[in-house]
Design a protein around this motif. Sequence first.
Motif, PDB file in Angstrom:
ATOM      1  N   THR B 243       0.845  -1.356   0.026  1.00 39.36           N
ATOM      2  CA  THR B 243      -0.051  -0.072   0.012  1.00 39.36           C
ATOM      3  C   THR B 243       0.803   1.305   0.006  1.00 39.36           C
ATOM      4  O   THR B 243       2.245   1.207   0.151  1.00 39.36           O
ATOM      5  CB  THR B 243      -0.943  -0.063   1.121  1.00 39.36           C
ATOM      6  N   ASN B 244       0.196   2.465  -0.090  1.00 33.92           N
ATOM      7  CA  ASN B 244       1.081   3.519  -0.288  1.00 33.92           C
ATOM      8  C   ASN B 244       0.793   4.247   1.154  1.00 33.92           C
ATOM      9  O   ASN B 244      -0.355   4.168   1.713  1.00 33.92           O
ATOM     10  CB  ASN B 244       0.730   4.597  -1.413  1.00 33.92           C
ATOM     11  N   GLY B 245       1.874   5.191   1.346  1.00 33.16           N
ATOM     12  CA  GLY B 245       1.640   6.161   2.328  1.00 33.16           C
ATOM     13  C   GLY B 245       1.820   7.502   1.937  1.00 33.16           C
ATOM     14  O   GLY B 245       2.249   7.957   0.556  1.00 33.16           O
ATOM     15  N   PRO B 246       2.019   8.799   2.777  1.00 33.12           N
ATOM     16  CA  PRO B 246       2.316  10.072   2.205  1.00 33.12           C
ATOM     17  C   PRO B 246       3.605  10.074   1.612  1.00 33.12           C
ATOM     18  O   PRO B 246       4.644   9.433   2.133  1.00 33.12           O
ATOM     19  CB  PRO B 246       2.503  10.770   3.447  1.00 33.12           C
ATOM     20  N   ALA B 247       3.529  10.562   0.394  1.00 29.97           N
ATOM     21  CA  ALA B 247       4.732  10.713  -0.519  1.00 29.97           C
ATOM     22  C   ALA B 247       5.611  11.990  -0.173  1.00 29.97           C
ATOM     23  O   ALA B 247       6.744  12.115  -0.701  1.00 29.97           O
ATOM     24  CB  ALA B 247       4.444  10.630  -1.846  1.00 29.97           C
ATOM     25  N   ARG B 248       5.109  12.856   0.584  1.00 33.51           N
ATOM     26  CA  ARG B 248       5.733  14.050   0.988  1.00 33.51           C
ATOM     27  C   ARG B 248       5.783  14.212   2.653  1.00 33.51           C
ATOM     28  O   ARG B 248       4.639  13.818   3.311  1.00 33.51           O
ATOM     29  CB  ARG B 248       5.374  15.170   0.516  1.00 33.51           C
ATOM     30  N   ILE B 249       6.822  14.594   3.404  1.00 31.32           N
ATOM     31  CA  ILE B 249       6.875  14.658   4.734  1.00 31.32           C
ATOM     32  C   ILE B 249       5.630  15.632   5.252  1.00 31.32           C
ATOM     33  O   ILE B 249       5.182  15.456   6.320  1.00 31.32           O
ATOM     34  CB  ILE B 249       8.174  14.764   5.323  1.00 31.32           C
ATOM     35  N   SER B 250       5.512  16.766   4.352  1.00 30.70           N
ATOM     36  CA  SER B 250       4.638  17.886   4.881  1.00 30.70           C
ATOM     37  C   SER B 250       3.260  17.305   4.714  1.00 30.70           C
ATOM     38  O   SER B 250       2.238  17.822   5.036  1.00 30.70           O
ATOM     39  CB  SER B 250       4.658  19.121   3.890  1.00 30.70           C
ATOM     40  N   ASP B 251       3.042  16.298   4.033  1.00 28.94           N
ATOM     41  CA  ASP B 251       1.588  15.539   3.933  1.00 28.94           C
ATOM     42  C   ASP B 251       1.309  14.606   5.177  1.00 28.94           C
ATOM     43  O   ASP B 251      -0.104  13.876   5.209  1.00 28.94           O
ATOM     44  CB  ASP B 251       1.487  14.835   2.492  1.00 28.94           C
ATOM     45  N   TYR B 252       2.189  14.294   5.983  1.00 28.70           N
ATOM     46  CA  TYR B 252       1.879  13.315   6.978  1.00 28.70           C
ATOM     47  C   TYR B 252       0.922  13.916   8.001  1.00 28.70           C
ATOM     48  O   TYR B 252       1.133  15.247   8.530  1.00 28.70           O
ATOM     49  CB  TYR B 252       3.237  13.061   7.816  1.00 28.70           C
ATOM     50  N   ARG B 253       0.029  13.210   8.681  1.00 30.18           N
ATOM     51  CA  ARG B 253      -0.978  13.529   9.622  1.00 30.18           C
ATOM     52  C   ARG B 253      -0.237  13.684  10.867  1.00 30.18           C
ATOM     53  O   ARG B 253      -0.138  14.610  11.750  1.00 30.18           O
ATOM     54  CB  ARG B 253      -1.889  12.448   9.658  1.00 30.18           C
TER      55      ARG B 253
END
Lengths: 77, 388
Positions: B243-253
Amino acid sequence: MTDTQTISGKVYSHTVIRVPGKAHAAAAPFVLLLVELDNGRRVLGYFSGPEPPPIDAVVVGKVDTSTPVFSLLQGQL
Amino acid sequence: MSEHVHVAGVGSTTFGAHPERTLQSLAAEAARAALADSKVAASKIGCVFIGNFVGGIMTGQELLGPIVAADLGLSGVAAIKIEAACASSSAAVRIAHDLIRSGAEEAALIIGVERLTGAPREALTSAMTAAIDQGTEGLSGLTFPGFWGLVMSRHAHLYGTTREQIAAVTVKNRKFGAKNPLAQLRKAISLEDVIGSALIADPIRKFDCCPGTDGAAAIVLTNAALARRFGSPSVRIAASILTNGPARISDYRDITTHDGTVEAARRAYEMAGIGPHGIDVAELHDCFSIAEIVDSEDLGFFAKGEGGSAVLNRSSARYARVVINASGGLLSKGHPTGATGCGQIYEIAMQLRGRHPNQVPRARWGLTHNGGGTAAAVTVHILESLST
């Protein structure tokens, strides 16, 4: 002419890049901040000083390139 | 979707510096070992998937699928490279797993391979950052040690995770790696060695980082009928999730919780019908020491914020029984990025057969966790021994 925008927020986290990739070799070491802006968005930016400010410190940044440069809000540490 | 998929054979080169070897020769060595281990006739292999991240950048070699298949004498097969940064070969395992499970193929050969040593450090750092979005955050000069430095600073701020707890991950994994003949770094080190090593991306230090590595690992997957017919070892894949997760650190919850890992684990436990406290042995993606702590929490082995204390206090009954990175992990065994996922499955398969140099007694259930980029591509595999 480049428009300069001012943004502000709190330091969410920080690091100091001491071993960079080739494109940033001349700039190292440099501080990277992950800043939570007042509007809730987060943005990665440089810090104007040699050591990172503490997490939760309030910073202001100028955006005139792809990566904003932050400094401490006047009156803080 | 009804077939059980079996890990019929595994093979690996040693992980380390192989400056005289090509990607092709490393891949072929691991593949031949896996085919021999499986006892499956090569004519039964329907597809050859190569997990590789930066072969083109580091060595100039692409089109590895057809080249390696030809070197192995395999023709008429689907032979391609699959890239998901450091999760390349485990992503390839997931795709092969689904082809077999659906009945489209009877057997598949998956090979992970990489060559990373010998290049200047800046060149290696640049190659790795190809997995950071170069249209946005890559422009800042963010590196992977920098990404994990940001995670480590935040984890310490939120949970009080200490420098000693994080260093203890490296000490533990180096101790395991010292007994693994495949491992790159086989010298045990102390907490003081880790804490006194050079800063790379504050607070990440040199011995918080895995090394760059050359190596290959390979897996033969088959359906149940072929595994029975050829008398292959009795290990099955109980769950295979990509599966995928956030591809940019600024998109992390929340950068201390990696949503790709959480979601992959949730689906894997559901597919296997087992929870984190049923897992006996696990190989986690400890590219940096703090990564093992975050991964162990996101996989449900420990509560969020307790991964650090669990490393130093494993005898406490409050913590899961799972043994983590008995291979030495990426920190000691090494990290030949594209090969790491297959290398982890190799280690767990050997544990479930009872043949590992750091054998976990009566190991029945094993788990691998492999992350690509900023945990943007994540796999979780759960394997079960059918002989324990």
